[in-house]
Motif scaffolding. Structure first.
Motif, PDB file in Angstrom:
ATOM      1  N   TYR A 132      40.452  41.392  38.744  1.00 29.40           N
ATOM      2  CA  TYR A 132      40.925  40.668  37.558  1.00 29.40           C
ATOM      3  C   TYR A 132      41.638  39.360  37.901  1.00 29.40           C
ATOM      4  CZ  TYR A 132      39.905  45.401  36.393  1.00 29.40           C
ATOM      5  OH  TYR A 132      39.274  46.608  36.307  1.00 29.40           O
ATOM      6  N   ARG A 133      41.675  39.008  39.200  1.00 31.37           N
ATOM      7  CA  ARG A 133      42.252  37.744  39.641  1.00 31.37           C
ATOM      8  C   ARG A 133      41.187  36.655  39.586  1.00 31.37           C
ATOM      9  NH1 ARG A 133      43.676  39.753  45.205  1.00 31.37           N
ATOM     10  NH2 ARG A 133      44.359  41.820  44.656  1.00 31.37           N
ATOM     11  N   SER A 134      41.596  35.425  39.746  1.00 33.54           N
ATOM     12  CA  SER A 134      40.637  34.322  39.733  1.00 33.54           C
ATOM     13  C   SER A 134      39.820  34.323  41.020  1.00 33.54           C
ATOM     14  CB  SER A 134      41.358  32.991  39.581  1.00 33.54           C
ATOM     15  OG  SER A 134      41.939  32.628  40.815  1.00 33.54           O
ATOM     16  N   SER A 135      38.694  33.628  40.949  1.00 32.02           N
ATOM     17  CA  SER A 135      37.836  33.542  42.139  1.00 32.02           C
ATOM     18  C   SER A 135      38.542  32.808  43.269  1.00 32.02           C
ATOM     19  CB  SER A 135      36.507  32.869  41.795  1.00 32.02           C
ATOM     20  OG  SER A 135      36.742  31.594  41.244  1.00 32.02           O
ATOM     21  N   GLY A 136      39.478  31.922  42.935  1.00 36.52           N
ATOM     22  CA  GLY A 136      40.254  31.222  43.953  1.00 36.52           C
ATOM     23  C   GLY A 136      41.165  32.138  44.748  1.00 36.52           C
ATOM     24  N   GLN A 137      41.399  33.339  44.239  1.00 39.75           N
ATOM     25  CA  GLN A 137      42.237  34.315  44.927  1.00 39.75           C
ATOM     26  C   GLN A 137      41.421  35.546  45.340  1.00 39.75           C
ATOM     27  OE1 GLN A 137      45.361  33.861  45.844  1.00 39.75           O
ATOM     28  NE2 GLN A 137      45.456  31.858  44.906  1.00 39.75           N
ATOM     29  N   GLY A 138      40.113  35.382  45.483  1.00 41.45           N
ATOM     30  CA  GLY A 138      39.269  36.479  45.949  1.00 41.45           C
ATOM     31  C   GLY A 138      38.843  37.435  44.853  1.00 41.45           C
ATOM     32  N   GLY A 139      39.110  37.104  43.605  1.00 44.90           N
ATOM     33  CA  GLY A 139      38.733  37.963  42.490  1.00 44.90           C
ATOM     34  C   GLY A 139      37.473  37.487  41.797  1.00 44.90           C
ATOM     35  N   SER A 140      37.242  38.052  40.613  1.00 43.56           N
ATOM     36  CA  SER A 140      36.040  37.723  39.856  1.00 43.56           C
ATOM     37  C   SER A 140      36.338  37.262  38.440  1.00 43.56           C
ATOM     38  CB  SER A 140      35.112  38.942  39.809  1.00 43.56           C
ATOM     39  OG  SER A 140      34.709  39.301  41.113  1.00 43.56           O
ATOM     40  N   LEU A 198      38.571  31.072  22.262  1.00 44.46           N
ATOM     41  CA  LEU A 198      38.929  29.679  22.480  1.00 44.46           C
ATOM     42  C   LEU A 198      38.846  29.320  23.961  1.00 44.46           C
ATOM     43  CD1 LEU A 198      42.053  29.457  20.144  1.00 44.46           C
ATOM     44  CD2 LEU A 198      39.688  28.774  19.647  1.00 44.46           C
ATOM     45  N   ARG A 199      38.860  28.039  24.232  1.00 42.49           N
ATOM     46  CA  ARG A 199      38.889  27.576  25.624  1.00 42.49           C
ATOM     47  C   ARG A 199      40.261  27.887  26.221  1.00 42.49           C
ATOM     48  NH1 ARG A 199      34.450  24.658  26.660  1.00 42.49           N
ATOM     49  NH2 ARG A 199      33.389  23.705  24.890  1.00 42.49           N
ATOM     50  N   ASN A 200      40.256  28.338  27.475  1.00 43.20           N
ATOM     51  CA  ASN A 200      41.513  28.601  28.173  1.00 43.20           C
ATOM     52  C   ASN A 200      42.025  27.295  28.787  1.00 43.20           C
ATOM     53  OD1 ASN A 200      40.096  28.214  30.637  1.00 43.20           O
ATOM     54  ND2 ASN A 200      39.589  30.380  30.745  1.00 43.20           N
ATOM     55  N   GLU A 201      43.069  27.370  29.574  1.00 47.99           N
ATOM     56  CA  GLU A 201      43.661  26.168  30.170  1.00 47.99           C
ATOM     57  C   GLU A 201      42.713  25.442  31.122  1.00 47.99           C
ATOM     58  OE1 GLU A 201      46.408  24.797  29.244  1.00 47.99           O
ATOM     59  OE2 GLU A 201      47.556  26.411  28.329  1.00 47.99           O
ATOM     60  N   LEU A 202      41.690  26.131  31.604  1.00 40.79           N
ATOM     61  CA  LEU A 202      40.709  25.495  32.486  1.00 40.79           C
ATOM     62  C   LEU A 202      39.560  24.875  31.699  1.00 40.79           C
ATOM     63  CD1 LEU A 202      40.543  28.152  35.347  1.00 40.79           C
ATOM     64  CD2 LEU A 202      41.926  26.066  35.227  1.00 40.79           C
ATOM     65  N   GLY A 203      39.625  24.956  30.373  1.00 37.93           N
ATOM     66  CA  GLY A 203      38.589  24.388  29.532  1.00 37.93           C
ATOM     67  C   GLY A 203      37.366  25.283  29.372  1.00 37.93           C
ATOM     68  N   GLN A 204      37.478  26.557  29.778  1.00 36.41           N
ATOM     69  CA  GLN A 204      36.351  27.495  29.698  1.00 36.41           C
ATOM     70  C   GLN A 204      36.511  28.419  28.503  1.00 36.41           C
ATOM     71  OE1 GLN A 204      37.325  29.401  33.366  1.00 36.41           O
ATOM     72  NE2 GLN A 204      36.026  28.057  34.588  1.00 36.41           N
ATOM     73  N   ARG A 205      35.406  28.742  27.845  1.00 40.71           N
ATOM     74  CA  ARG A 205      35.415  29.790  26.815  1.00 40.71           C
ATOM     75  C   ARG A 205      35.212  31.106  27.553  1.00 40.71           C
ATOM     76  NH1 ARG A 205      35.702  27.753  21.857  1.00 40.71           N
ATOM     77  NH2 ARG A 205      34.759  25.718  21.527  1.00 40.71           N
ATOM     78  N   ALA A 206      36.277  31.540  28.193  1.00 41.36           N
ATOM     79  CA  ALA A 206      36.219  32.728  29.043  1.00 41.36           C
ATOM     80  C   ALA A 206      37.642  33.157  29.389  1.00 41.36           C
ATOM     81  CB  ALA A 206      35.458  32.420  30.338  1.00 41.36           C
ATOM     82  N   TYR A 207      37.736  34.360  29.921  1.00 35.83           N
ATOM     83  CA  TYR A 207      38.970  34.832  30.531  1.00 35.83           C
ATOM     84  C   TYR A 207      39.033  34.223  31.925  1.00 35.83           C
ATOM     85  CZ  TYR A 207      41.959  38.103  33.087  1.00 35.83           C
ATOM     86  OH  TYR A 207      42.929  38.651  33.873  1.00 35.83           O
ATOM     87  N   THR A 208      40.202  33.770  32.330  1.00 36.16           N
ATOM     88  CA  THR A 208      40.383  33.353  33.719  1.00 36.16           C
ATOM     89  C   THR A 208      41.480  34.210  34.328  1.00 36.16           C
ATOM     90  OG1 THR A 208      40.668  31.506  35.234  1.00 36.16           O
ATOM     91  CG2 THR A 208      42.048  31.477  33.278  1.00 36.16           C
ATOM     92  N   GLY A 209      41.215  34.724  35.518  1.00 40.88           N
ATOM     93  CA  GLY A 209      42.137  35.640  36.168  1.00 40.88           C
ATOM     94  C   GLY A 209      43.372  34.958  36.727  1.00 40.88           C
ATOM     95  N   ALA A 210      44.306  35.780  37.159  1.00 43.24           N
ATOM     96  CA  ALA A 210      45.579  35.317  37.711  1.00 43.24           C
ATOM     97  C   ALA A 210      45.363  34.532  38.997  1.00 43.24           C
ATOM     98  CB  ALA A 210      46.479  36.516  37.988  1.00 43.24           C
ATOM     99  N   GLU A 211      46.123  33.447  39.128  1.00 42.07           N
ATOM    100  CA  GLU A 211      46.129  32.663  40.359  1.00 42.07           C
ATOM    101  C   GLU A 211      47.435  31.889  40.477  1.00 42.07           C
ATOM    102  OE1 GLU A 211      43.483  29.343  42.764  1.00 42.07           O
ATOM    103  OE2 GLU A 211      42.658  30.223  40.959  1.00 42.07           O
ATOM    104  N   PRO A 212      48.560  32.607  40.633  1.00 44.89           N
ATOM    105  CA  PRO A 212      49.835  31.886  40.724  1.00 44.89           C
ATOM    106  C   PRO A 212      49.907  31.060  42.011  1.00 44.89           C
ATOM    107  CG  PRO A 212      50.153  34.216  41.180  1.00 44.89           C
ATOM    108  CD  PRO A 212      48.723  34.048  40.766  1.00 44.89           C
ATOM    109  N   PRO A 213      50.333  29.821  41.906  1.00 44.77           N
ATOM    110  CA  PRO A 213      50.435  28.975  43.098  1.00 44.77           C
ATOM    111  C   PRO A 213      51.465  29.514  44.088  1.00 44.77           C
ATOM    112  CG  PRO A 213      50.547  27.653  41.096  1.00 44.77           C
ATOM    113  CD  PRO A 213      50.667  29.094  40.686  1.00 44.77           C
ATOM    114  N   ALA A 214      51.214  29.295  45.354  1.00 44.91           N
ATOM    115  CA  ALA A 214      52.140  29.722  46.406  1.00 44.91           C
ATOM    116  C   ALA A 214      53.527  29.150  46.138  1.00 44.91           C
ATOM    117  CB  ALA A 214      51.638  29.268  47.764  1.00 44.91           C
TER     118      ALA A 214
END
Length: 183
Positions: free
Chosen positions: A38-46, A113-129
């Motif tokens: 359930y995390r973002s792809s940037g954090q190894g998720g889907s 609606l579009r999320n903060e990334l501009g996608q009509r999708a769910y985007t997973g967690a990716e808190p910055p270091a």
């Protein structure tokens, strides 16, 4: 950011004597780290949206909205991960990945609606270091109208504004994440 933890929903006007109802998930748990899927792809998720089920909502409910918001994002406005509304009252569960791009997994009539990334999708967690533990307020809103007057190109904040005036009750689950969870 952990030093300023607050409940963004506590700042809204009190609900109309309906209070809250229950939401459960087989995907995420209240107060627990979000699993990799359930995390973002940037954090190894889907970026798979979590399964959600809800019960005990007011009889006056005419539709539902589901949102996921991170108030701990390093911005002054938080970060909207997911916003869906006009979910019919015959629906009391969203399966895993209902928030896939374009909303094909959502019930008929629902609007994503579009999320903060501009996608009509769910985007997973990716808190910055270095930004500490983030809370992901995953909320099911019991709404007093079948159709909210929100354009499909609106921001989740506009949906939130409308929900302020039309929410009878809320069910909230708050999983967490830190960048250290997936090192």
């Amino acid at each position: 950011m952990t030093e300023n933890w607050h409940d963004p929903y506590a700042e809204l006007a009190q609900l109309r004597d309906f209070g809250s109802f229950s939401v459960t998930s087989s995907s995420v748990a209240d107060g627990r780290p979000i699993p990799a899927l359930y995390r973002s792809s940037g954090q190894g998720g889907s970026s798979v949206s979590p399964q959600l089920s809800w019960t005990g909502f007011p009889a006056e409910t005419r539709s539902f909205a589901v949102t996921q918001f991170d108030p701990d994002a390093p911005t002054t406005s938080g970060f909207w991960h997911w916003a869906v509304f006009n979910i019919p009252t015959t629906v009391t569960e969203l399966p895993e990945n209902a928030g896939a791009e374009g909303g094909a997994g959502l019930p008929a009539g629902s609007v994503m609606l579009r999320n903060e990334l501009g996608q009509r999708a769910y985007t997973g967690a990716e808190p910055p270091a270095g930004t500490g533990t983030h809370r992901y307020f995953t909320v099911v809103h019991a709404v007093d109208v079948e159709t909210l007057p929100v354009p499909e190109d609106a921001s989740p904040a506009i949906l939130g504004f409308n929900l302020h005036f039309h929410t009878l009750a809320r069910a909230i689950i708050v999983p967490t994440a830190t960048s250290e969870d997936w090192k």
